[in-house]
Design a protein around this motif. Structure first.
Motif, PDB file in Angstrom:
ATOM      1  N   LYS A 347      48.885  38.005  18.112  1.00  0.00           N
ATOM      2  CA  LYS A 347      48.442  37.471  16.827  1.00  0.00           C
ATOM      3  C   LYS A 347      49.594  37.184  15.866  1.00  0.00           C
ATOM      4  O   LYS A 347      49.371  36.958  14.682  1.00  0.00           O
ATOM      5  N   GLY A 348      50.821  37.190  16.398  1.00  0.00           N
ATOM      6  CA  GLY A 348      51.940  36.753  15.594  1.00  0.00           C
ATOM      7  C   GLY A 348      52.949  37.790  15.170  1.00  0.00           C
ATOM      8  O   GLY A 348      53.923  37.462  14.480  1.00  0.00           O
ATOM      9  N   ALA A 349      52.775  39.047  15.539  1.00  0.00           N
ATOM     10  CA  ALA A 349      53.747  40.075  15.174  1.00  0.00           C
ATOM     11  C   ALA A 349      55.061  39.839  15.918  1.00  0.00           C
ATOM     12  O   ALA A 349      55.081  39.320  17.039  1.00  0.00           O
ATOM     13  N   ASN A 371      49.828  41.344  10.124  1.00  0.00           N
ATOM     14  CA  ASN A 371      48.765  40.835   9.260  1.00  0.00           C
ATOM     15  C   ASN A 371      47.471  41.622   9.485  1.00  0.00           C
ATOM     16  O   ASN A 371      47.366  42.431  10.412  1.00  0.00           O
ATOM     17  N   ARG A 372      46.503  41.347   8.643  1.00  0.00           N
ATOM     18  CA  ARG A 372      45.283  42.152   8.598  1.00  0.00           C
ATOM     19  C   ARG A 372      44.390  41.998   9.829  1.00  0.00           C
ATOM     20  O   ARG A 372      43.475  42.793  10.026  1.00  0.00           O
ATOM     21  N   THR A 373      44.624  40.986  10.637  1.00  0.00           N
ATOM     22  CA  THR A 373      43.769  40.781  11.816  1.00  0.00           C
ATOM     23  C   THR A 373      44.168  41.675  12.988  1.00  0.00           C
ATOM     24  O   THR A 373      43.435  41.771  13.969  1.00  0.00           O
ATOM     25  N   MET A 374      45.306  42.321  12.890  1.00  0.00           N
ATOM     26  CA  MET A 374      45.851  43.074  14.018  1.00  0.00           C
ATOM     27  C   MET A 374      45.296  44.486  14.083  1.00  0.00           C
ATOM     28  O   MET A 374      45.054  45.131  13.065  1.00  0.00           O
ATOM     29  N   ARG A 375      45.133  44.960  15.299  1.00  0.00           N
ATOM     30  CA  ARG A 375      44.619  46.319  15.492  1.00  0.00           C
ATOM     31  C   ARG A 375      45.565  47.366  14.920  1.00  0.00           C
ATOM     32  O   ARG A 375      45.121  48.401  14.412  1.00  0.00           O
ATOM     33  N   VAL A 376      46.883  47.136  14.992  1.00  0.00           N
ATOM     34  CA  VAL A 376      47.826  48.125  14.455  1.00  0.00           C
ATOM     35  C   VAL A 376      47.732  48.221  12.942  1.00  0.00           C
ATOM     36  O   VAL A 376      48.181  49.210  12.356  1.00  0.00           O
ATOM     37  N   VAL A 385      54.859  53.717  17.859  1.00  0.00           N
ATOM     38  CA  VAL A 385      54.819  52.326  17.413  1.00  0.00           C
ATOM     39  C   VAL A 385      54.851  52.292  15.889  1.00  0.00           C
ATOM     40  O   VAL A 385      54.019  52.938  15.241  1.00  0.00           O
ATOM     41  N   ALA A 386      55.811  51.545  15.342  1.00  0.00           N
ATOM     42  CA  ALA A 386      55.982  51.477  13.889  1.00  0.00           C
ATOM     43  C   ALA A 386      55.728  50.059  13.393  1.00  0.00           C
ATOM     44  O   ALA A 386      56.595  49.186  13.540  1.00  0.00           O
ATOM     45  N   PRO A 387      54.564  49.778  12.809  1.00  0.00           N
ATOM     46  CA  PRO A 387      54.312  48.475  12.191  1.00  0.00           C
ATOM     47  C   PRO A 387      54.891  48.459  10.774  1.00  0.00           C
ATOM     48  O   PRO A 387      54.555  49.319   9.959  1.00  0.00           O
ATOM     49  N   ILE A 388      55.767  47.487  10.500  1.00  0.00           N
ATOM     50  CA  ILE A 388      56.376  47.379   9.173  1.00  0.00           C
ATOM     51  C   ILE A 388      55.702  46.234   8.424  1.00  0.00           C
ATOM     52  O   ILE A 388      55.707  45.082   8.872  1.00  0.00           O
ATOM     53  N   ILE A 389      55.114  46.567   7.280  1.00  0.00           N
ATOM     54  CA  ILE A 389      54.326  45.619   6.496  1.00  0.00           C
ATOM     55  C   ILE A 389      55.035  45.373   5.165  1.00  0.00           C
ATOM     56  O   ILE A 389      55.236  46.306   4.379  1.00  0.00           O
ATOM     57  N   GLU A 390      55.434  44.140   4.919  1.00  0.00           N
ATOM     58  CA  GLU A 390      56.072  43.799   3.647  1.00  0.00           C
ATOM     59  C   GLU A 390      55.023  43.689   2.550  1.00  0.00           C
ATOM     60  O   GLU A 390      53.960  43.100   2.761  1.00  0.00           O
ATOM     61  N   VAL A 391      55.330  44.249   1.382  1.00  0.00           N
ATOM     62  CA  VAL A 391      54.434  44.143   0.224  1.00  0.00           C
ATOM     63  C   VAL A 391      55.227  43.629  -0.966  1.00  0.00           C
ATOM     64  O   VAL A 391      56.447  43.814  -1.065  1.00  0.00           O
ATOM     65  N   GLU A 392      54.528  42.962  -1.875  1.00  0.00           N
ATOM     66  CA  GLU A 392      55.196  42.360  -3.034  1.00  0.00           C
ATOM     67  C   GLU A 392      55.700  43.408  -4.013  1.00  0.00           C
ATOM     68  O   GLU A 392      56.786  43.296  -4.574  1.00  0.00           O
TER      69      GLU A 392
END
Length: 484
Positions: A347-349, A371-376, A385-392
């Protein structure tokens, strides 16, 4: 390979069915032990033993109970190398989580011993002439502790040691994945410490028998409290069933624990904490840092340094002291984790490192462009597993942190203490740690979550509320005038 029997009423006994099951080493795949496969009948037998032992143990003086617990702590300390070896072989735990569990167990036993004389009451005034009100606490009765496989030694001890300190008798039901380090080993320690028979009992259930053992705990009226640590799905089932029987439960459930890095944070310190909080014990701990929410201005620096550190972590044989990433507990967990990573990439990660396994050892993995569609993004990830999410900004960080059903633990990194406290007060989690990882435990502090991460506190003075009965006893010293 060693054979283990269950521990009931101070005796080592076979299952009523005489059946056993193989307890496997997750790294080698070899049989670590053959263990008694207990079921409903064995649970009933343990409940009877604990019920018989309760009146005497409840009346045992605080000094004597304290001496038992402190002796147990000393035995754990003396046998720590042996205990770490068992944890390592049965669970695939590398050195860091093995030593953490052992040292935490020693401290927890000491803290519980120190709390014994803190069980107190109070005297309240009365509006009725010649009357007095006494508020007292007494032990609840038999407490059943159901513990998971991910940190079995310390989590099984947590489920019973505070109840025992307050005068309750206990039954432990460890996971079928870790029956030895999750209960039978502690039975050996308490037996050596001389605990009276029936105060602590262990049911090791075989495959497919967990439900009937748990149901017996719920249905049997002699069990007055249940402490459960495990998945939200199973915890909800236990709560629903227990509600039908008006039985109180303490639930410490799953988490999707956020790790927030604000733009004013010490990035190197945040990376150190984040790597530890995500990869300790292969990321299989309920309070592991699972979602990294990083302000955009520092996301590049944090991600680069974090990924470089993750790449250097040694993976493989957990028996080697420099190994950090050992095996996941079983094939099911591996397939679940691989599915979550594959879904994110599809999904683009962006896969920055890892994303694959060697046997049951999953390489430390870092994902960006989440993004919000991903299971992680939406599910608990029980692995390295480390998902890094950028926030404003911090407002978006708060929205993302709270945008999950879970609410167990959280970490925040900032140099601004006031900002950190304001954010901590708004995060929907039972535990929040400023300038530290979400992976943190001190036995004298209240441990537990909120929302779908459960309710009730299983340690600290707050545990007293869970495992004692608060009672009101009034005393009319002079004859009372009634209306008729």
């Amino acid at each position: 390979m060693k054979d283990y029997r269950m521990y009931i009423d101070g005796q080592w006994v076979d299952a009523a069915s005489k059946n056993t099951f193989a307890d496997l080493n997750p790294y080698t795949g070899e049989v670590f032990a053959m263990v008694a496969a207990g079921g409903k009948a064995d649970a009933a037998r343990a409940i009877e033993a604990a019920s018989r032992a309760f009146p005497s143990w409840a009346k045992t003086g605080p000094a004597e109970r304290r001496a038992y617990l402190l002796k147990a702590a000393a035995i754990v300390d003396r046998r720590k190398d042996e205990i770490m070896g068992i944890i390592n072989e049965e669970t695939g735990a590398a050195f860091p989580i093995s030593i953490i569990q052992v040292m935490a167990a020693i401290t927890m036993l000491q803290v519980a011993a120190g709390q014994i004389t803190s069980v107190s009451g109070e005297m309240l005034p009365s509006d009725f002439p010649g009357a007095a009100n006494f508020i007292t606490r007494q032990p609840a009765g038999v407490v059943a502790g159901i513990s998971p496989w991910n940190a079995p030694f310390i989590l099984s001890i947590r489920s019973v040691v505070f109840p025992m300190a307050y005068g309750n008798t206990t039954i432990a039901k460890p996971s079928q994945e870790t029956p030895v380090s999750g209960g039978l080993l502690f039975a050996e320690i308490l037996e050596e410490a001389g605990f009276p028979k029936g105060v602590y009992n262990v049911i090791s259930n075989g495959p497919g028998l967990s439900g009937e053992v748990g149901d017996e705990f719920i249905i049997n009226p002699k069990v007055r409290r249940i402490s459960f640590t495990g998945s939200t799905e199973v915890g909800r089932q236990i709560a629903e069933k227990a509600g039908k029987h008006l039985k109180r439960v303490t639930l410490e459930l799953g988490g999707s624990d956020p790790f927030i890095v604000l733009k004013d944070a010490d990035i190197d310190a945040a990376v150190n904490a984040g790597v530890f909080g995500r990869y300790i014990h292969q990321g299989q701990i309920c309070m592991s840092s699972k979602r990294f929410l990083v302000e955009k201005e520092v996301a590049g620096e944090f991600t680069a340094k974090f990924t470089e550190r993750a790449k250097r972590l040694k993976i493989g044989d957990p028996r080697k002291q420099d190994t950090v990433i050992g095996p996941l507990i079983n094939k099911h967990q591996l397939e679940l984790l691989q599915g979550q990573v594959d879904d994110a990439v599809k999904k683009g990660a962006k896969l920055l490192c890892g994303g694959k396994a060697d046997g049951l050892c999953f390489y430390p993995t870092v994902l960006s462009k989440i993004n919000r569609t991903m299971r992680v993004y939406n599910e608990e990830t029980c692995g390295p597993v480390a998902p890094i999410i950028e926030v404003e900004d911090e407002k978006e960080a708060l929205l993302v942190a709270n945008g999950t059903p879970y609410g167990l633990s959280a970490g925040i990194f900032t140099r601004d203490m006031q900002k950190g406290m304001e954010l901590a007060e708004q995060i929907e989690a039972g535990m929040v740690h400023i300038n530290d990882a979400s992976f943190l435990d001190e036995p004298h502090c209240p441990f537990g979550g909120m929302k779908d991460s459960g309710y009730g506190k299983s340690s600290g003075m707050a545990a007293m509320e869970e495992y004692t009965e608060l009672r009101w006893i009034s005393y009319q010293k002079t004859p009372k005038q009634y209306l008729f």
